[in-house]
Design an enzyme around this catalytic site. Sequence first.
Site, short mmCIF file in Angstrom:
data_model
loop_
_atom_site.label_atom_id
_atom_site.label_comp_id
_atom_site.label_asym_id
_atom_site.label_seq_id
_atom_site.Cartn_x
_atom_site.Cartn_y
_atom_site.Cartn_z
N ASP A 154 0.87 -1.06 -0.01
CA ASP A 154 -0.05 0.04 -0.03
C ASP A 154 1.11 1.18 -0.07
O ASP A 154 2.11 1.17 0.51
CB ASP A 154 -0.82 0.03 1.28
CG ASP A 154 -2.04 -1.05 1.19
OD1 ASP A 154 -2.39 -1.28 -0.03
OD2 ASP A 154 -2.37 -1.47 2.19
N ASP A 207 -4.55 -3.27 4.91
CA ASP A 207 -5.00 -2.77 6.33
C ASP A 207 -6.64 -2.87 6.56
O ASP A 207 -7.18 -2.70 7.50
CB ASP A 207 -4.64 -1.19 6.39
CG ASP A 207 -5.25 -0.34 5.50
OD1 ASP A 207 -5.95 -0.85 4.45
OD2 ASP A 207 -4.61 0.80 5.11
N ASP A 220 -8.94 -6.54 2.42
CA ASP A 220 -7.73 -7.13 2.24
C ASP A 220 -7.56 -8.45 2.72
O ASP A 220 -6.41 -9.19 2.28
CB ASP A 220 -6.74 -6.41 2.66
CG ASP A 220 -6.61 -4.89 2.12
OD1 ASP A 220 -7.07 -4.78 0.86
OD2 ASP A 220 -6.44 -3.90 2.89
#
Length: 966
Positions: A359, A649, A653
């Site tokens: 990310d 997070d 996911d």
Amino acid sequence: MKKQNKNDSTSNYVLDENLIKTDLKQGLSEDEVKIRCEKYGKNVLEEAKKKNGFLIYLGQFKDLLVIILLFATLLSYILAIVHGIQTKFANKTETIVSFVEPSIILFVVLTNSLVGAIQEIKSQKAIDALKKLNPLQAKVIRHNELISINSEDIVPGDIVMLEAGDIVPADGFLLQSSNFLVIESSLTGESLPVEKDANAPRDMSINIADRKFMVFSSSIVSKGTAYFVVTHTGKNTELGKISELVNSQKQTLSPLQLKINKLGKVFAFAGIGLFLVSVIVQIIFQAIDKLPFSSTVFWSTTIISGISLAVAAIPEGLVAFTSIILAIGVQRMAKRKAIIKDNLSAVEALGSCAVICSDKTGTLTQNKMTVVNLFSRSQELGLSAFNEKTFLPLVKFAALCNESNIVEKDGETKEVGDPTEVALIYSLKKYTNIKTKKELMELYPRLETLPFDSDRKLMTTINKIDGENVVIVKGAPDIIINHCLSLDKTKREEVLNTNQKWANEACRVLAVAIKKISNTQLDKVLKLSKDEQIKELESNLEFVGLIAMIDPPRESSKEAIQTCISAGIKPVMITGDNINTAIAIAKNIGIYHEGDIAMTGAELTKLSDKELENIIEKISVYARVVPEDKLRIVKAWQSKYQVVAMTGDGVNDAPALKAAEIGCAMGITGTEASKQAADMVLADDNFATVVKAVENGRSVFQKIKNVIQNLLITSVAEIIAVFFGLIIFKFVFKNEILSLNEGEQFMVLSATQLLWINLFTHGFPAIALGIQDSKENYMDKRPISKYESIFARGMGINTLWQGILIGILSLVAYYLGAFITIQKGNIANGDWIRAGSTAMFLVLGISAAFNAINLMSKKPIILSNPLYYWKVYASVIFSIVFLLIVAFISPIARVFRGVENLSQNGKLVAISLCMPLVLIPIYFAYKMALLIYAKRHEKESKITTFELIQPPKSFLKKMAKRAGVK
């Protein structure tokens, strides 16, 4: 099938209704929390009763290797007793030796088992400590503030806020809910999300799965937001009643541990085979020499020799030392902010990691979002020229449509919620007279919420502002602008151009829009389903403005990215941001290069899985993706046999985190659901921490290889020395053997001598190799395929030739020691056998100790720094001292069937101590040749581009055969 408790009740005690009469806005006071905590205890489940140390110690004796050694000990005792009875214990010295010898074997077995038990206890303590590093968090309302606390501190009556990705920390009744779905598979077995509704009737007589008005501990919030009042905590929750399901889970072994266990069994069976071969060979020799089979001495020596071979073949510490190194690696990673959960496979996978999908926000960047620009009513002004009349509505609306909070207590500021939303609260505090979120909500109370979700990319609230019902929508500019039908073409282009401009400057941009509805419309909307509410409230909006925020790259990101590239690892950025923003940051930190592909989620959706696989290596940036896209990315890389680390997070996911070989959840901003699904939690949300973990994984893997090689080289050397020595010296010293006195029997090495070598030259140097830091750079080579054999890359060949070399030296030492003693005459008493055995014992033991020094570094022993590698040197010196004690102290030497008064035999001492020195120039020449070769090819071996890590051809053939491809 649903799993239900037999009684299907809600608690183990009668619920006190006064407990749950907590004010939704105020929550509990600190004094009330203390009282309830004392009464009801911590919100934790009762753990399974742990084995005491003695039971763990007994458990070590289930190992096949240990069983073989115990059997050998028992057999030795029986033979000693039988021989003693037959000779009426006439020779007291021989009787003592015959009983002491198996006692030493037993001592070594018990000592090794004690080491294994201590390590198991330490490993469990380490895992317990790691769990404390990553406690479950919960958002609760206390004394009129939304705060974040450890879930174990929750008490009955607490008001808890839940949103997508949270794990429900306790049982309770819903007070408010909005489009609220939870997964209760841990309790009911139902894997699909179920809808919960605060307005559902509270009927406690119905089944757990049908209680729409309740939430239960360990459930995962998949969508929406809610507030609930806690009714039951800890062992009184529904999960508490079935906690034995959790407590009964067995810790699984990692693939590497399974391979090593299998290897240990191979050597164990090899030991049994060598025992049988040895016995058969000696029976054949006895028959050839036409000697009687009735001799107890013959059978005793034959079986003892066979036991010696079995002992030689068995690397006793193989499994224990591997577990020790893995546990040390896990603890070291925890200190560096990478918390490995119970799955040790992640440590191994890190060593083979070829792709890191990360990310952007908070991982590659600082996660300190700051508002830097605003756009409203066709005006763009920096915050230095902030105009309250023009921009106040935009800041106010953004702070109202927001689930975060900033709590200041005892001089400490604590941020609760998403960093992007927290930045909006900071702007409210900085540029308006309203200083807290609580104050804002009291002025403009919230009537309804449609939480953010990754599909809509929007969040909506309805607030009462100056007597009017105002719908506030916040989200991605390109999404919101399509819901603002009142914007003409010119204004639309102006908004999009501003958005594009800021995105190119690496800003994250949010848009805010509103519309006003009457009380009648509000009543009508509240009666609609959630999907209908979304359709009604998020259409025909009035555009308010854009908010630009920047989250600068972490200083460590550029260095970490460069480390990845030089280690043959592909770094990939995945973000929900605008593609231009993503490319700008990716270029800045070194992820995106000329010729790379940057792809949006929309473009990714249009590709088939096969098309994605064909170009996956070229894609460095994914923008505007939904969490579900991450799973496709993981699978595309895995189809190429690459080991993938994936960060995440959010609750959505979880599938990608589970699918990846190394799922990395964010410890600060990550949802509890993502942490539960991951193999590793990043305590600092930092990309550089992942890279450090990979480096540590490579280091652990190399240490394990060194320890295994050290153990197996010695085992190979012992097998060669004992097995071939038994055959060769039967012929070489045939006449001397036939001339032995009655009661004297030929042997090469005793089982006690071999076990002493294994205990000291295996044990302590192996542990030292496992804990010794190395100066080697593990990040200048490409990853190793996880399908590759542990003996690949020359380890198998090196193990063989070094083991054979030490074995040959030991055979030569035996011959020389025996020969010089035979020259002195009086061969009948067997002194030459003890001399040869002593020489072989010392050469084999010292050589094995030297081998540990050889394995600690790629540099030759002469060029290594003893002060830096002091742990290995100290362990080797310690091991050699104990070998010398056995050889030079006469009473001990007698027990080990060695030469008494060895110090008086100068030639034998010289042979025993000088022959291992032959290894130093050989190892020196070998390592220097490797270093010269590496130096010449240094430029060629330097990694500048990513290449797929190819599995072994044997593995590819196996996969092709399974698929039916010729």
